[in-house]
Design a protein around this motif. Structure first.
Motif, PDB file in Angstrom:
ATOM      1  N   HIS A 249      -7.377   1.466  -3.638  1.00  0.00           N
ATOM      2  CA  HIS A 249      -8.740   1.168  -3.197  1.00  0.00           C
ATOM      3  C   HIS A 249      -8.651   0.530  -1.815  1.00  0.00           C
ATOM      4  N   ALA A 250      -9.317   1.117  -0.845  1.00  0.00           N
ATOM      5  CA  ALA A 250      -9.228   0.609   0.520  1.00  0.00           C
ATOM      6  C   ALA A 250     -10.618   0.461   1.123  1.00  0.00           C
ATOM      7  N   ARG A 253     -11.501  -4.509   4.568  1.00  0.00           N
ATOM      8  CA  ARG A 253     -10.682  -5.710   4.357  1.00  0.00           C
ATOM      9  C   ARG A 253      -9.201  -5.394   4.176  1.00  0.00           C
ATOM     10  N   GLY A 254      -8.884  -4.167   3.751  1.00  0.00           N
ATOM     11  CA  GLY A 254      -7.509  -3.786   3.458  1.00  0.00           C
ATOM     12  C   GLY A 254      -7.476  -2.873   2.242  1.00  0.00           C
ATOM     13  N   SER A 255      -6.462  -2.998   1.420  1.00  0.00           N
ATOM     14  CA  SER A 255      -6.339  -2.114   0.256  1.00  0.00           C
ATOM     15  C   SER A 255      -5.883  -2.900  -0.963  1.00  0.00           C
ATOM     16  N   PHE A 256      -6.098  -2.273  -2.129  1.00  0.00           N
ATOM     17  CA  PHE A 256      -5.735  -2.894  -3.408  1.00  0.00           C
ATOM     18  C   PHE A 256      -5.342  -1.797  -4.380  1.00  0.00           C
ATOM     19  N   PHE A 257      -4.290  -2.039  -5.170  1.00  0.00           N
ATOM     20  CA  PHE A 257      -3.968  -1.144  -6.276  1.00  0.00           C
ATOM     21  C   PHE A 257      -3.202  -1.908  -7.335  1.00  0.00           C
ATOM     22  N   GLU A 258      -3.368  -1.475  -8.578  1.00  0.00           N
ATOM     23  CA  GLU A 258      -2.647  -2.079  -9.696  1.00  0.00           C
ATOM     24  C   GLU A 258      -1.224  -1.536  -9.735  1.00  0.00           C
ATOM     25  N   ILE A 259      -0.267  -2.434 -10.022  1.00  0.00           N
ATOM     26  CA  ILE A 259       1.132  -2.025 -10.105  1.00  0.00           C
ATOM     27  C   ILE A 259       1.512  -1.658 -11.529  1.00  0.00           C
ATOM     28  N   THR A 293       7.850  -0.063  -7.150  1.00  0.00           N
ATOM     29  CA  THR A 293       6.606   0.334  -6.509  1.00  0.00           C
ATOM     30  C   THR A 293       6.671  -0.032  -5.028  1.00  0.00           C
ATOM     31  N   VAL A 294       6.595   0.973  -4.166  1.00  0.00           N
ATOM     32  CA  VAL A 294       6.602   0.722  -2.728  1.00  0.00           C
ATOM     33  C   VAL A 294       5.199   0.307  -2.294  1.00  0.00           C
ATOM     34  N   LEU A 295       5.110  -0.860  -1.668  1.00  0.00           N
ATOM     35  CA  LEU A 295       3.823  -1.395  -1.227  1.00  0.00           C
ATOM     36  C   LEU A 295       3.526  -1.024   0.216  1.00  0.00           C
ATOM     37  N   GLN A 296       4.583  -0.956   1.037  1.00  0.00           N
ATOM     38  CA  GLN A 296       4.413  -0.611   2.444  1.00  0.00           C
ATOM     39  C   GLN A 296       5.720  -0.041   2.962  1.00  0.00           C
ATOM     40  N   GLY A 297       5.606   1.008   3.763  1.00  0.00           N
ATOM     41  CA  GLY A 297       6.779   1.658   4.309  1.00  0.00           C
ATOM     42  C   GLY A 297       7.086   2.951   3.567  1.00  0.00           C
ATOM     43  N   VAL A 311      21.574  14.500  -9.014  1.00  0.00           N
ATOM     44  CA  VAL A 311      20.776  13.376  -8.537  1.00  0.00           C
ATOM     45  C   VAL A 311      19.321  13.815  -8.401  1.00  0.00           C
ATOM     46  N   VAL A 312      18.412  13.016  -8.943  1.00  0.00           N
ATOM     47  CA  VAL A 312      16.974  13.249  -8.821  1.00  0.00           C
ATOM     48  C   VAL A 312      16.431  12.244  -7.816  1.00  0.00           C
ATOM     49  N   SER A 313      15.701  12.711  -6.814  1.00  0.00           N
ATOM     50  CA  SER A 313      15.190  11.828  -5.772  1.00  0.00           C
ATOM     51  C   SER A 313      13.693  12.009  -5.584  1.00  0.00           C
ATOM     52  N   PHE A 314      13.025  10.911  -5.236  1.00  0.00           N
ATOM     53  CA  PHE A 314      11.598  10.919  -4.937  1.00  0.00           C
ATOM     54  C   PHE A 314      11.388  10.190  -3.617  1.00  0.00           C
ATOM     55  N   GLU A 315      10.536  10.749  -2.761  1.00  0.00           N
ATOM     56  CA  GLU A 315      10.133  10.043  -1.554  1.00  0.00           C
ATOM     57  C   GLU A 315       8.755   9.459  -1.789  1.00  0.00           C
ATOM     58  N   VAL A 316       8.627   8.161  -1.586  1.00  0.00           N
ATOM     59  CA  VAL A 316       7.377   7.459  -1.870  1.00  0.00           C
ATOM     60  C   VAL A 316       6.972   6.640  -0.656  1.00  0.00           C
ATOM     61  N   SER A 317       5.684   6.342  -0.586  1.00  0.00           N
ATOM     62  CA  SER A 317       5.149   5.640   0.569  1.00  0.00           C
ATOM     63  C   SER A 317       4.058   4.680   0.139  1.00  0.00           C
ATOM     64  N   GLY A 318       3.940   3.582   0.855  1.00  0.00           N
ATOM     65  CA  GLY A 318       2.865   2.644   0.589  1.00  0.00           C
ATOM     66  C   GLY A 318       1.498   3.193   0.930  1.00  0.00           C
ATOM     67  N   ASP A 319       1.457   4.280   1.722  1.00  0.00           N
ATOM     68  CA  ASP A 319       0.176   4.891   2.075  1.00  0.00           C
ATOM     69  C   ASP A 319      -0.444   5.624   0.892  1.00  0.00           C
ATOM     70  N   ALA A 320       0.380   6.109  -0.018  1.00  0.00           N
ATOM     71  CA  ALA A 320      -0.096   6.794  -1.232  1.00  0.00           C
ATOM     72  C   ALA A 320       0.747   6.259  -2.379  1.00  0.00           C
TER      73      ALA A 320
END
Length: 364
Positions: A249-250, A253-259, A293-297, A311-320
């Motif tokens: 949720h953005a 003021r910024g953004s918010f999400f449940e972890i 959980t990646v919050l930023q970066g 090896v199983v890999s995931f690319e994650v981002s704080g933007d999504a």
């Protein structure tokens, strides 16, 4: 040599035993039985070992194959023990509670126990007869190992299993069985570690886990049995259900999400910053649930199942935002692949205990 010598090391329980032994750094030497048995190699494996554990067995074949196979496996191991210059001081048999039910399988397991007991007596070793109930655990083979594996697979893939023969089950997690077989836990602990449940009750538990976990929520895992059973179920959802999407949720003021939403049991949250190019982790857990959980970066989360090269890999981002739950007995790490500082939240289901960290070094 030292360490353990194990038959059936490549099977379900053998895999769990080898995973458990990584925590203490105890080496495990595999012994082939059946058509792959080689007397010289088997003798070399047991010679000087701290403990021999006989897991290998046959339970799904013709009556003749079950009877002859289980007895032959015990006789092969017995011959190696008798030939060893320095036989082990302890011989452990992964027996079954069915050993006394009068079935062909039960009678063959009972006879195998007699063979190993006689051999242990001859070589001056302690014989430990562990009568295991229905085992369950991560990565059991559906439609083969146990009803828990079959139900977990079916529920995880959206199926609705039907209970045709409801009965009482005595269930034991494979990691607990591994502790007993290895001597990390006494045989008398078996009664406290096992759980009584009906087939319908087992299915209801798994369906309850699935209903919550489909939304990324953690069910109540206040009891060890629920934690172990949920970890078992999770092993059938990975990697299909990862990462877990989080609603962001953005506004101005910024953004918010449940972890995370956890429905019961202890828990601990932590936070880290990681500079570009650095990797954290490279460990695994036997029982602990952990969520990244990646919050930023930007980050790459990589995982490898023990004794596998994939090896199983995931690319994650704080933007999504997306969360990745670490399956038990999978080595895992997180690497900052961005150009900025990486902010990561970590949640585990238990409060960290330095005396019992359940965090075992293992490179992905």
């Amino acid at each position: 040599m030292s360490g353990l010598a194990v038959t059936g090391a490549g099977g379900f329980l053998g895999w769990h035993l080898r995973a458990a032994m990584k925590e203490s750094g105890t080496p495990v030497e595999a012994i082939s039985v059946g058509t792959g048995f080689e007397a010289s190699k088997a003798t070399a494996a047991v010679d000087g070992s701290e403990r021999v554990i006989h897991i290998a067995g046959i339970n799904r074949a013709s009556d003749e194959e079950v009877r002859d196979g289980n007895i032959a496996f015990a006789e092969q191991l017995s011959s190696a023990l008798l030939a060893a210059a320095t036989p082990p001081p302890v011989v452990v048999y992964a027996n079954s509670t069915q050993a006394t039910n009068g079935s062909v399988y039960g009678e063959s397991k009972a006879r195998a126990a007699e063979i190993l007991a006689e051999t242990a007596s001859t070589i001056g070793a302690e014989f430990v007869d562990v009568r295991l109930p229905n085992l369950f655990g991560e990565h059991g083979r559906p439609f083969y190992n146990a009803v828990t594996a079959t139900f977990s697979h079916l529920v995880a893939t959206g199926e609705s299993p039907v209970v045709e023969n409801d009965k009482e089950l005595t269930l034991l997690h494979a990691q607990n069985a591994a502790d007993i077989l290895s001597g990390a836990a006494p045989v008398r602990a078996l009664e406290d570690l096992q759980q009584e449940e009906t087939v319908s009750g087992l299915l209801a538990r798994l369906q309850g886990y699935a209903e919550l976990y489909d939304r990324g929520e953690i069910p109540s895992i206040a009891e060890d049995f629920d934690r172990d059973l949920f970890n078992t179920y999770r092993s059938y959802t990975f990697p299909a259900q990862s990462p877990i999407d989080l609603t962001r949720h953005a506004d101005a003021r910024g953004s918010f999400f449940e972890i995370i939403r956890s429905h019961g049991g202890p828990g601990q949250s932590s936070f880290s910053t990681t500079v570009p190019g650095v990797t954290r982790g490279d460990h695994f857990h036997r029982r602990k649930i952990e969520r990244f959980t990646v919050l930023q970066g930007r980050a790459r989360i990589s995982l490898r199942r023990l004794y596998s090269d994939e090896v199983v890999s995931f690319e994650v981002s704080g933007d999504a935002p997306g969360a990745v739950d670490m399956p038990t007995m999978w080595a895992h790490n997180i690497t900052n692949i961005g150009e900025d500082l990486l902010y990561t939240s970590f949640w585990t289901n238990d409060i960290f205990d330095p005396a019992n960290p359940d965090t075992i070094a293992e490179a992905v």
